[in-house]
Design a protein around this motif. Structure first.
Motif, PDB file in Angstrom:
ATOM      1  N   LEU A 194       0.810  -1.215   0.000  1.00  0.00           N
ATOM      2  CA  LEU A 194       0.000   0.000   0.000  1.00  0.00           C
ATOM      3  C   LEU A 194       0.845   1.268   0.000  1.00  0.00           C
ATOM      4  O   LEU A 194       0.475   2.272  -0.609  1.00  0.00           O
ATOM      5  CB  LEU A 194      -0.926   0.004   1.218  1.00  0.00           C
ATOM      6  N   ASP A 195       1.967   1.219   0.714  1.00  0.00           N
ATOM      7  CA  ASP A 195       2.832   2.391   0.808  1.00  0.00           C
ATOM      8  C   ASP A 195       4.189   1.938   1.324  1.00  0.00           C
ATOM      9  O   ASP A 195       4.402   0.771   1.650  1.00  0.00           O
ATOM     10  CB  ASP A 195       2.229   3.449   1.737  1.00  0.00           C
ATOM     11  N   SER A 196       5.125   2.857   1.441  1.00  0.00           N
ATOM     12  CA  SER A 196       6.429   2.591   2.031  1.00  0.00           C
ATOM     13  C   SER A 196       6.913   3.883   2.666  1.00  0.00           C
ATOM     14  O   SER A 196       6.292   4.944   2.509  1.00  0.00           O
ATOM     15  CB  SER A 196       7.432   2.102   0.978  1.00  0.00           C
ATOM     16  N   TRP A 197       8.040   3.816   3.391  1.00  0.00           N
ATOM     17  CA  TRP A 197       8.517   5.030   4.059  1.00  0.00           C
ATOM     18  C   TRP A 197       8.843   6.118   3.045  1.00  0.00           C
ATOM     19  O   TRP A 197       8.728   7.309   3.336  1.00  0.00           O
ATOM     20  CB  TRP A 197       9.747   4.732   4.923  1.00  0.00           C
ATOM     21  N   SER A 198       9.234   5.719   1.826  1.00  0.00           N
ATOM     22  CA  SER A 198       9.608   6.713   0.818  1.00  0.00           C
ATOM     23  C   SER A 198       8.404   7.246   0.049  1.00  0.00           C
ATOM     24  O   SER A 198       8.508   8.254  -0.646  1.00  0.00           O
ATOM     25  CB  SER A 198      10.620   6.109  -0.164  1.00  0.00           C
ATOM     26  N   ARG A 199       7.267   6.561   0.149  1.00  0.00           N
ATOM     27  CA  ARG A 199       6.035   7.033  -0.495  1.00  0.00           C
ATOM     28  C   ARG A 199       4.857   6.758   0.444  1.00  0.00           C
ATOM     29  O   ARG A 199       4.022   5.891   0.171  1.00  0.00           O
ATOM     30  CB  ARG A 199       5.828   6.379  -1.863  1.00  0.00           C
ATOM     31  N   PRO A 200       4.795   7.478   1.553  1.00  0.00           N
ATOM     32  CA  PRO A 200       3.769   7.210   2.567  1.00  0.00           C
ATOM     33  C   PRO A 200       2.347   7.395   2.065  1.00  0.00           C
ATOM     34  O   PRO A 200       1.411   6.844   2.651  1.00  0.00           O
ATOM     35  CB  PRO A 200       4.104   8.212   3.686  1.00  0.00           C
ATOM     36  N   GLU A 201       2.164   8.152   1.009  1.00  0.00           N
ATOM     37  CA  GLU A 201       0.819   8.358   0.467  1.00  0.00           C
ATOM     38  C   GLU A 201       0.513   7.436  -0.708  1.00  0.00           C
ATOM     39  O   GLU A 201      -0.486   7.614  -1.398  1.00  0.00           O
ATOM     40  CB  GLU A 201       0.672   9.819   0.013  1.00  0.00           C
ATOM     41  N   GLY A 202       1.373   6.459  -0.942  1.00  0.00           N
ATOM     42  CA  GLY A 202       1.160   5.582  -2.088  1.00  0.00           C
ATOM     43  C   GLY A 202       1.832   6.132  -3.327  1.00  0.00           C
ATOM     44  O   GLY A 202       2.729   6.963  -3.220  1.00  0.00           O
ATOM     45  N   PRO A 203       1.467   5.715  -4.523  1.00  0.00           N
ATOM     46  CA  PRO A 203       0.351   4.815  -4.838  1.00  0.00           C
ATOM     47  C   PRO A 203       0.666   3.360  -4.504  1.00  0.00           C
ATOM     48  O   PRO A 203       1.830   3.003  -4.340  1.00  0.00           O
ATOM     49  CB  PRO A 203       0.197   4.996  -6.357  1.00  0.00           C
ATOM     50  N   PRO A 204      -0.371   2.519  -4.398  1.00  0.00           N
ATOM     51  CA  PRO A 204      -0.163   1.098  -4.131  1.00  0.00           C
ATOM     52  C   PRO A 204       0.635   0.442  -5.260  1.00  0.00           C
ATOM     53  O   PRO A 204       0.554   0.858  -6.420  1.00  0.00           O
ATOM     54  CB  PRO A 204      -1.584   0.531  -4.052  1.00  0.00           C
ATOM     55  N   ARG A 205       1.401  -0.590  -4.903  1.00  0.00           N
ATOM     56  CA  ARG A 205       2.223  -1.304  -5.890  1.00  0.00           C
ATOM     57  C   ARG A 205       1.849  -2.774  -5.875  1.00  0.00           C
ATOM     58  O   ARG A 205       1.873  -3.419  -4.823  1.00  0.00           O
ATOM     59  CB  ARG A 205       3.709  -1.123  -5.566  1.00  0.00           C
ATOM     60  N   LEU A 206       1.513  -3.305  -7.041  1.00  0.00           N
ATOM     61  CA  LEU A 206       1.183  -4.719  -7.177  1.00  0.00           C
ATOM     62  C   LEU A 206       2.476  -5.537  -7.204  1.00  0.00           C
ATOM     63  O   LEU A 206       3.349  -5.298  -8.036  1.00  0.00           O
ATOM     64  CB  LEU A 206       0.382  -4.951  -8.460  1.00  0.00           C
ATOM     65  N   ILE A 207       2.598  -6.493  -6.267  1.00  0.00           N
ATOM     66  CA  ILE A 207       3.811  -7.302  -6.171  1.00  0.00           C
ATOM     67  C   ILE A 207       3.627  -8.670  -6.803  1.00  0.00           C
ATOM     68  O   ILE A 207       4.537  -9.194  -7.434  1.00  0.00           O
ATOM     69  CB  ILE A 207       4.227  -7.451  -4.694  1.00  0.00           C
ATOM     70  N   ASP A 208       2.436  -9.266  -6.636  1.00  0.00           N
ATOM     71  CA  ASP A 208       2.230 -10.613  -7.156  1.00  0.00           C
ATOM     72  C   ASP A 208       0.749 -10.835  -7.418  1.00  0.00           C
ATOM     73  O   ASP A 208      -0.108 -10.185  -6.809  1.00  0.00           O
ATOM     74  CB  ASP A 208       2.746 -11.651  -6.159  1.00  0.00           C
ATOM     75  N   VAL A 209       0.451 -11.768  -8.350  1.00  0.00           N
ATOM     76  CA  VAL A 209      -0.915 -12.186  -8.652  1.00  0.00           C
ATOM     77  C   VAL A 209      -0.957 -13.700  -8.567  1.00  0.00           C
ATOM     78  O   VAL A 209      -0.200 -14.387  -9.265  1.00  0.00           O
ATOM     79  CB  VAL A 209      -1.358 -11.726 -10.053  1.00  0.00           C
ATOM     80  N   LEU A 210      -1.832 -14.222  -7.696  1.00  0.00           N
ATOM     81  CA  LEU A 210      -1.923 -15.659  -7.467  1.00  0.00           C
ATOM     82  C   LEU A 210      -3.299 -16.158  -7.886  1.00  0.00           C
ATOM     83  O   LEU A 210      -4.310 -15.515  -7.587  1.00  0.00           O
ATOM     84  CB  LEU A 210      -1.709 -15.971  -5.984  1.00  0.00           C
ATOM     85  N   PRO A 211      -3.383 -17.292  -8.566  1.00  0.00           N
ATOM     86  CA  PRO A 211      -4.694 -17.816  -8.968  1.00  0.00           C
ATOM     87  C   PRO A 211      -5.512 -18.270  -7.765  1.00  0.00           C
ATOM     88  O   PRO A 211      -4.969 -18.734  -6.762  1.00  0.00           O
ATOM     89  CB  PRO A 211      -4.340 -19.005  -9.877  1.00  0.00           C
ATOM     90  N   ASP A 212      -6.815 -18.090  -7.827  1.00  0.00           N
ATOM     91  CA  ASP A 212      -7.744 -18.513  -6.782  1.00  0.00           C
ATOM     92  C   ASP A 212      -7.569 -17.667  -5.512  1.00  0.00           C
ATOM     93  O   ASP A 212      -6.908 -16.636  -5.521  1.00  0.00           O
ATOM     94  CB  ASP A 212      -7.585 -20.011  -6.460  1.00  0.00           C
ATOM     95  N   GLU A 213      -8.167 -18.167  -4.444  1.00  0.00           N
ATOM     96  CA  GLU A 213      -8.081 -17.472  -3.160  1.00  0.00           C
ATOM     97  C   GLU A 213      -6.950 -18.081  -2.335  1.00  0.00           C
ATOM     98  O   GLU A 213      -6.947 -19.277  -2.049  1.00  0.00           O
ATOM     99  CB  GLU A 213      -9.412 -17.598  -2.410  1.00  0.00           C
ATOM    100  N   GLN A 214      -5.970 -17.257  -1.942  1.00  0.00           N
ATOM    101  CA  GLN A 214      -4.811 -17.732  -1.170  1.00  0.00           C
ATOM    102  C   GLN A 214      -4.510 -16.729  -0.056  1.00  0.00           C
ATOM    103  O   GLN A 214      -3.551 -15.967  -0.115  1.00  0.00           O
ATOM    104  CB  GLN A 214      -3.582 -17.904  -2.074  1.00  0.00           C
ATOM    105  N   LEU A 215      -5.331 -16.747   0.984  1.00  0.00           N
ATOM    106  CA  LEU A 215      -5.220 -15.785   2.077  1.00  0.00           C
ATOM    107  C   LEU A 215      -4.639 -16.382   3.356  1.00  0.00           C
ATOM    108  O   LEU A 215      -4.549 -15.697   4.373  1.00  0.00           O
ATOM    109  CB  LEU A 215      -6.599 -15.196   2.395  1.00  0.00           C
ATOM    110  N   GLU A 216      -4.216 -17.656   3.304  1.00  0.00           N
ATOM    111  CA  GLU A 216      -3.841 -18.325   4.548  1.00  0.00           C
ATOM    112  C   GLU A 216      -2.534 -17.824   5.152  1.00  0.00           C
ATOM    113  O   GLU A 216      -2.273 -18.013   6.340  1.00  0.00           O
ATOM    114  CB  GLU A 216      -3.758 -19.842   4.325  1.00  0.00           C
TER     115      GLU A 216
END
Length: 648
Positions: A190-212
């Motif tokens: 969602l953010d980092s110390w260098s961009r506290p207001e974002g924008p959000p960054r997509l890191i990975d996309v996983l098939p199906d639901e994987q919230l465990e």
């Protein structure tokens, strides 16, 4: 040096017992030739010719020795040469003796206590999150591209605006959507110390639901050892702890040696960067296997370490750190992706290196201050110290903080001592000397035959030698004692700690006047640092209310012995608190909480740095501390009492 007007002569170098050969130009260092052909030769001093531990035997051929320090005339006559100080001038055959190996790898998993959550935690405090998204499939009537479709749904359902994605992540997007039948789990920063207001960054996309689960790591880059804590960000708990010796040790046991080695060429800098990353990759693999996860499921790393280690980790030339006016290239590295340095986690994972203060007060200290709890009691005057090859210390009550660093050198790591070694199996870690007979008893790590003396053992030994009268206040061995343990040795007067018949090598384990001088300088530098830090703000050490000691080595120091040699201030024992690795714990806290990450930065901004080399009184304080326990005995009343005198 070959003249530019003359053709360069090519020499053949054969290394035994590996039986490897290489052709190199005349004038090439033996150490460089060995490195090119893949023969390992340890250079703990970084190739400066000071430690003598890269000695090889020239069996045949012509070489030129630039230095023979730590080699006797007999050694040279037998063909011994320092690989880092000897060049080939013809075809040569070189025997490389067995190299010192770490006998026992550091593995904290079986002996480390469970790490408790440092504060109430919920995953909603995290900047790293997972979200499940289900999209309507595209059709001939709706041919919106996959990425736009995903961005729209993230905005509509989770209020995530202007999400960004890198090209490698976009390559995985289409297959993941279709494999998951248009339901995917996205990993978003969602953010980092260098961009506290974002924008959000997509890191990975996983098939199906994987919230465990949601995995990240806290890492500490120590000069001696590297540590990884694998953290499940859903619960906030540390699920695996791994540690090992920093692979850079073979190229320098202290930061100055490594800086010098790195400055000799880009290849050397790249080698040091590769060695530390390889060490971490091994630890990450162990941690992932223990928890049954893949490395690409690790999406973030928060890293602490001293300034030199962070420069080398990122592949940034560190030369300016050791050159006046002692300036880093950067005290706060911007976040970067793991793929940029080859760290074996998810390639798009954010690597967040915590901020340092100056060349010799780095992120290990800012994170250490946070994790020590030093600032939880803001009215209590506290001295925080991390004892290692550098003695880094902070004084204050957190309404103000002042920090400095002194070069203790590698003596407390076992280097620069004839029979010194790291704290591995076979190291003598505690010594007792009978005051009547001057006989020694000792405790050995691993309960086996002793191999040498580690840092805690050296402190204990020096203190026992002093209070029993084996050495005087200047740390000179008393050869007049009625004991065969004191004698004149190859390096001057020495004391025999363990007789050869009881040691692993069959050789006596001794401590010499030269060793004691190195230890004296190390302890004097640390105490002088304490004194100057207090004096710089108009205080004396006797007004300090508590001493917090961090660092892996610090937790093994015997307070009584540390006071007896004048390394620690003479205070009640319950004023000292040993905290272990505060650096990795601070990184863990910053990983869990945005607030803690901000607090580390605030601590760094608040801290005033005192450069001891620019302080004209440091030399005086250092010289005053070159005495056991100190020139001013009134500073150490408990030691006076232990020696049979009257406490001041």
């Amino acid at each position: 040096m070959v003249s530019q007007d003359e053709p360069t002569t090519t020499c053949r170098v054969q290394f035994l017992p590996a039986d490897r050969e290489i052709e190199v130009p005349s004038g090439t260092l033996i150490s460089d030739a060995a490195q090119e052909v893949g023969v390992e030769i340890n250079m703990p001093c970084g190739g400066q010719g000071r430690c003598g531990r890269c000695a090889v035997i020239v069996e045949e051929g012509t070489v030129r020795r630039h230095s023979t320090e730590r080699l006797s005339a007999d050694d040279v006559a037998q063909g011994y040469a320092l690989a880092c100080q000897t060049v080939v001038e013809g075809d040569v055959v070189v025997t490389v003796p067995p190299q010192e190996k770490i006998e026992r790898r550091l593995d904290t998993s079986k002996r480390a206590a469970k790490v408790e959550l440092p504060f109430p935690y919920t995953v909603h405090d995290q900047s790293l999150r997972k979200f499940v998204v289900t999209l309507d499939p595209p059709s001939l009537q709706d041919q919106t591209d996959d990425w736009s479709r995903l961005q729209h749904e993230l905005s509509r359902r989770y209020d995530l605006e202007d999400v960004e994605a890198s090209l490698p992540v976009l390559r995985d997007l289409g297959p993941a959507l279709r494999e998951g039948d248009w339901t995917v789990t996205v990993v978003v920063e969602l953010d980092s110390w260098s961009r506290p207001e974002g924008p959000p960054r997509l890191i990975d996309v996983l098939p199906d639901e994987q919230l465990e689960s949601l995995w990240a790591v806290a890492m500490d880059i120590g000069t001696t050892s590297n540590v990884v804590w694998l953290v499940d960000l859903i619960s906030g708990e540390v699920m695996a702890q791994k540690a090992d010796y920093n692979g850079q040790i073979a190229r320098g046991e202290d930061v100055i040696s490594r800086i010098i080695y790195a400055s000799k060429g880009e290849d050397n800098l790249q080698e040091l960067q590769r060695l530390v990353v390889e060490t971490f990759n091994g630890l990450l693999k162990q941690a992932a296997e223990e928890r049954g996860i893949s490395l690409d499921q690790i999406y973030k790393a928060v890293v602490a370490g001293n300034s030199t280690m962070l420069h080398l980790f990122a592949g940034i030339p560190p030369e300016t750190i050791r050159l006046m006016p002692f300036i880093t290239v950067v005290n706060q590295l911007p976040p970067f992706e793991a793929r940029e340095i080859g760290l074996d986690v998810n390639p798009a994972a954010t690597i967040d290196c915590l901020p340092g203060i100056a060349s010799y007060v780095g992120a290990d200290i800012t994170s250490g201050v946070i994790s020590s709890g030093m600032c939880e009691e803001e009215d209590k005057l506290t001295l925080f110290v991390d004892v290692g090859t550098n003695g880094e210390m902070v004084l204050g009550d957190c309404s103000w903080l002042i920090a400095c660093a002194c070069s203790a050198g590698p003596a407390f790591e076992g280097a620069g001592v004839v029979d010194g070694m790291r704290a591995t199996a076979g190291a003598v870690e505690e010594v007792w000397i009978d005051r009547q007979t001057y006989e020694a008893t000792y405790r050995v790590i691993g309960d086996q035959k002793p191999r040498g003396l580690c840092g805690s053992g050296l402190i204990s030994l020096m203190a026992e030698m002093f209070v029993s009268g084996v050495i005087d206040k200047s740390a000179n061995v008393n050869l007049e004692l009625p004991s065969d343990r004191v004698r004149e040795g190859e390096h001057g007067a020495e004391y025999v700690v363990a007789w050869g018949e009881k040691t692993h090598s069959g050789e006596d384990i001794v401590i010499t006047d030269v060793d004691l001088d190195n230890l004296m300088r190390a302890k004097a530098a640390i105490y002088a640092g304490f004194s100057i830090l207090a004096r710089s703000v108009g205080l004396t050490l006797d007004v300090v209310e508590r001493v917090l000691i961090g660092g892996a080595f610090g937790q093994y120091i015997n307070v009584e012995k540390g006071i007896q040699i004048g390394m620690l201030p003479d205070m009640p024992y319950d004023s000292f608190h040993f905290l272990g690795n505060t650096s990795v714990r601070g990184a863990y806290m910053a990983l869990l909480s945005r607030e803690m990450r901000d607090r580390v930065t605030q601590i760094g901004d608040m801290m005033t740095y005192l450069e001891l080399s620019a302080d004209n009184t440091f030399f005086d304080e250092f010289n005053a501390a070159l005495f056991l326990p100190h020139t001013d005995a009134d500073k150490f009343p408990s030691v006076t009492s232990a020696m049979g005198g009257e406490p001041a």
